[in-house]
Design an enzyme around this catalytic site. Structure first.
Site, PDB file in Angstrom:
ATOM      1  N   LYS A   1     -23.923  -2.927  24.997  1.00 27.37           N
ATOM      2  CA  LYS A   1     -23.660  -4.222  25.638  1.00 27.37           C
ATOM      3  C   LYS A   1     -22.366  -4.797  25.061  1.00 27.37           C
ATOM      4  O   LYS A   1     -22.317  -5.244  23.931  1.00 27.37           O
ATOM      5  CB  LYS A   1     -24.789  -5.230  25.423  1.00 27.37           C
ATOM      6  CG  LYS A   1     -24.632  -6.397  26.409  1.00 27.37           C
ATOM      7  CD  LYS A   1     -25.181  -7.715  25.961  1.00 27.37           C
ATOM      8  CE  LYS A   1     -24.354  -8.497  25.019  1.00 27.37           C
ATOM      9  NZ  LYS A   1     -23.076  -9.038  25.545  1.00 27.37           N
TER      10      LYS A   1
ATOM     11  N   GLU B   1     -22.638  -5.582  11.097  1.00 24.54           N
ATOM     12  CA  GLU B   1     -21.329  -5.861  10.503  1.00 24.54           C
ATOM     13  C   GLU B   1     -21.005  -7.284  10.920  1.00 24.54           C
ATOM     14  O   GLU B   1     -20.750  -7.555  12.091  1.00 24.54           O
ATOM     15  CB  GLU B   1     -20.295  -4.849  11.008  1.00 24.54           C
ATOM     16  CG  GLU B   1     -19.053  -4.819  10.134  1.00 24.54           C
ATOM     17  CD  GLU B   1     -17.967  -5.734  10.658  1.00 24.54           C
ATOM     18  OE1 GLU B   1     -17.892  -6.874  10.165  1.00 24.54           O
ATOM     19  OE2 GLU B   1     -17.227  -5.324  11.556  1.00 24.54           O
TER      20      GLU B   1
ATOM     21  N   CYS C   1     -12.683  -9.636  11.572  1.00 22.15           N
ATOM     22  CA  CYS C   1     -13.774  -9.978  10.631  1.00 22.15           C
ATOM     23  C   CYS C   1     -13.282  -9.984   9.200  1.00 22.15           C
ATOM     24  O   CYS C   1     -13.685 -10.816   8.404  1.00 22.15           O
ATOM     25  CB  CYS C   1     -14.934  -8.996  10.731  1.00 22.15           C
ATOM     26  SG  CYS C   1     -15.104  -8.185  12.280  1.00 22.15           S
TER      27      CYS C   1
ATOM     28  N   GLU D   1     -16.146 -19.205   8.441  1.00 21.20           N
ATOM     29  CA  GLU D   1     -15.269 -18.270   9.133  1.00 21.20           C
ATOM     30  C   GLU D   1     -14.674 -18.978  10.351  1.00 21.20           C
ATOM     31  O   GLU D   1     -15.398 -19.416  11.238  1.00 21.20           O
ATOM     32  CB  GLU D   1     -16.088 -17.053   9.581  1.00 21.20           C
ATOM     33  CG  GLU D   1     -15.214 -15.960  10.123  1.00 21.20           C
ATOM     34  CD  GLU D   1     -16.003 -14.715  10.514  1.00 21.20           C
ATOM     35  OE1 GLU D   1     -17.129 -14.846  10.993  1.00 21.20           O
ATOM     36  OE2 GLU D   1     -15.462 -13.610  10.334  1.00 21.20           O
TER      37      GLU D   1
END
Ligand code: ADP
Length: 498
Positions: free
Chosen positions: A192, A268, A303, A402
């Site tokens: 997906k 992750e 990331c 983040e």
């Protein structure tokens, strides 16, 4: 390759492309069972790229059923390793032949510079899949040291049906990590893609099929997270779920597994990677360049982006001046400009989220050294200037959360011990760097840094041959390298008594 085609020609190609936009299930493109579609919008100018099939529970069920059928039939899982390798290498050839088309889809969807899409994203996608293809007939089992009359064979077997849910920041690259390892190990898969970036995944599935991947082995269901993504996470017949994305959604996948069939989950998740620069850095210009590229590449939507500069207070001003000079060379431009180094953010909501963080930084008393504003490079586009904050302490929101945009925060420290302490004072542990001319200091710091990847006197080196993943809340499991195959296989022990 990108600069052989000029800006106007890329714009023309972008305006006429008609991408594949249905679900790819059991070797065929099909509409969503509900008939519904969602709008795929370009972050460059807000135009409608395509109406994409909105996959939901029913489509995930069909895709998982097709994956299960193909797995049990053994059309891929029991194909001779050498033959499986040949199919994957043909797939790689087709990706390379379709580089410009795939790169255009990537840039259309997420607004990254076309040269990066060609030379980094699609090139890496092909290289990564090639590397995993080559692993297929080079991995061996083991014999255990057991009593003389017995034999204990340890072999790796595919897990079965693997679901992969991926984000929009590097759609083709992250897809290649998951399907590379998953298919190399002999699994059947349901992917997906993120709702912001479904197009390259759909073309990849078509190319895999043309290369001879049997029907049902790789299925792609575009759709939204809370519907299609959750359906995959909760499915009773999915054996493993590989996820890359936010910490919040990563936790959902742990919950989905707990509430369904206790499937194996690898995550992750995000980062807030420190770039530590000590007073004895040596080449300040080189460090400044690495710091700037380390945070601003892909408009900061990485990331492991090095978003926290932790710098000895004695060199902070000089280093920040140099970082700002590099930032000026990375100013956003039209994603179709072959010479561009920064394009757009992925969409309007992400742009507003990042601007909200910039506002929060100002409100908390940090000082903007450069950037801090939204830009209008192309009308209706999602551009933010490379932004550097100084006067930051590690407890401010902009130092802890983040941001996923082109925003660097600079935190002054006094010496290596404080630098390492501040670097480790984060819920994340994906990556870190340390700059020092003294190799013992650098090495000691590298050992003390709690992160899955540590760079000494560099940033952002990466290779498919090295594992990638996080400590702490940056995740579990690893992508890339032979170690990642562990996450897509079961170990089986077979005893034989003589
Ligand atoms: P980002 O914040 O980078 O967009 P997300 O974690 O929200 O990252 O999204 C990464 C992937 O997770 C996307 O494919 C998205 O559709 C999917 N996703 C988002 N929310 C959910 C959810 N509630 N359940 C399952 N998948 C989700």
């Amino acid at each position: 390759m990108a600069d052989l085609i000029n800006l106007a020609e890329w714009q023309r190609r972008a305006s006429i492309v008609t991408p594949r936009a249905q679900c790819f299930i059991d070797g065929k493109f099909v509409d969503a069972a509900s008939g519904k579609t969602f709008d795929d919008i370009s972050p460059r100018d807000g135009h409608l790229i395509a109406k994409v099939a909105e996959g939901d529970v029913e489509d995930i069920n069909r895709a998982v059923a097709a994956a299960r059928r193909s797995f049990e039939a053994g059309v891929w899982s029991r194909m001779a390793p050498f033959e499986r390798k040949k199919v994957m290498l043909r797939f790689v050839d087709l990706i390379r032949e379709h580089t410009l088309e795939l790169a255009l889809l990537e840039t259309l969807d997420v607004g990254k510079p076309i040269s990066d899409s060609i030379n980094v994203d699609i090139a890496s996608c092909a290289n990564n899949l090639q590397w995993f293809a080559e692993c297929i007939d080079k991995t061996y089992g083991e014999l255990a040291p057991v009593p003389y009359e017995s034999l204990a064979m340890i072999s790796r077997e595919p897990m079965g049906v693997v679901g992969a849910v991926v984000p929009w920041n590097y759609p083709a690259i992250i897809t290649s990590w998951k399907i590379g390892a998953g298919l190399a190990a002999g699994n059947s898969m349901v992917l997906k893609p993120a709702e912001q970036s479904p197009l390259s995944a759909l073309l990849l599935a078509e190319l895999a099929s043309q290369a001879g991947l049997p029907d049902g082995v790789l299925n792609v269901v575009p759709g939204f997270g809370p519907t299609a993504g959750a359906a995959l996470g909760l499915h009773m017949d999915v054996d493993k779920l590989a996820f890359t994305g936010s910490g919040e959604v990563g936790r959902y996948f742990m919950r989905y597994a707990a509430e369904s069939n206790a499937k194996s989950v690898s995550l992750e998740l995000g980062g807030k990677s420190p770039q530590v620069v000590l007073a004895d850095v040596g080449d300040l210009e080189a460090a400044a360049s690495a710091v700037a590229w380390g945070v601003f590449y892909n408009a900061g939507q990485t990331c492991h982006a090095g978003t926290r500069l932790i710098v000895d207070h004695r060199i902070q001003d000089d280093l920040l001046d140099a970082v700002c000079e590099v930032a000026k060379t990375l100013w956003p431009s039209d994603p179709y400009d072959p010479a561009g180094t920064m394009g757009t953010l992925v969409d309007e909501s992400q742009t507003q989220r990042v601007m909200g963080y910039i506002e929060a930084g100002r409100n908390e008393g940090a000082e903007v050294r450069i950037g801090g504003e939204r830009l209008n490079v192309t009308d209706g586009g999602c551009y933010i200037a490379p932004t550097v904050f100084s006067g930051v302490n590690n407890s401010m929101t902009i130092a802890r959360e983040e941001i996923f945009g082109p925003v660097l925060v600079s935190i002054p420290v006094d010496g290596v011990d404080e630098a390492v302490r501040v670097a480790n004072d984060s819920p994340f542990g994906l990556a870190a760097s340390i700059w020092s001319r003294d190799i013992s200091t650098a090495h000691k710091a590298a050992k003390a840094l709690r992160a899955g990847t540590v760079w000494i006197n560099t940033f952002d080196m990466g290779s498919i041959t090295t594992p990638f993943g996080g400590f702490k809340q940056s995740g579990t499991g690893r992508d890339r390298s032979m170690h990642s195959l562990d996450g897509y296989t079961h170990l089986k022990t077979t005893w034989l008594q003589m």
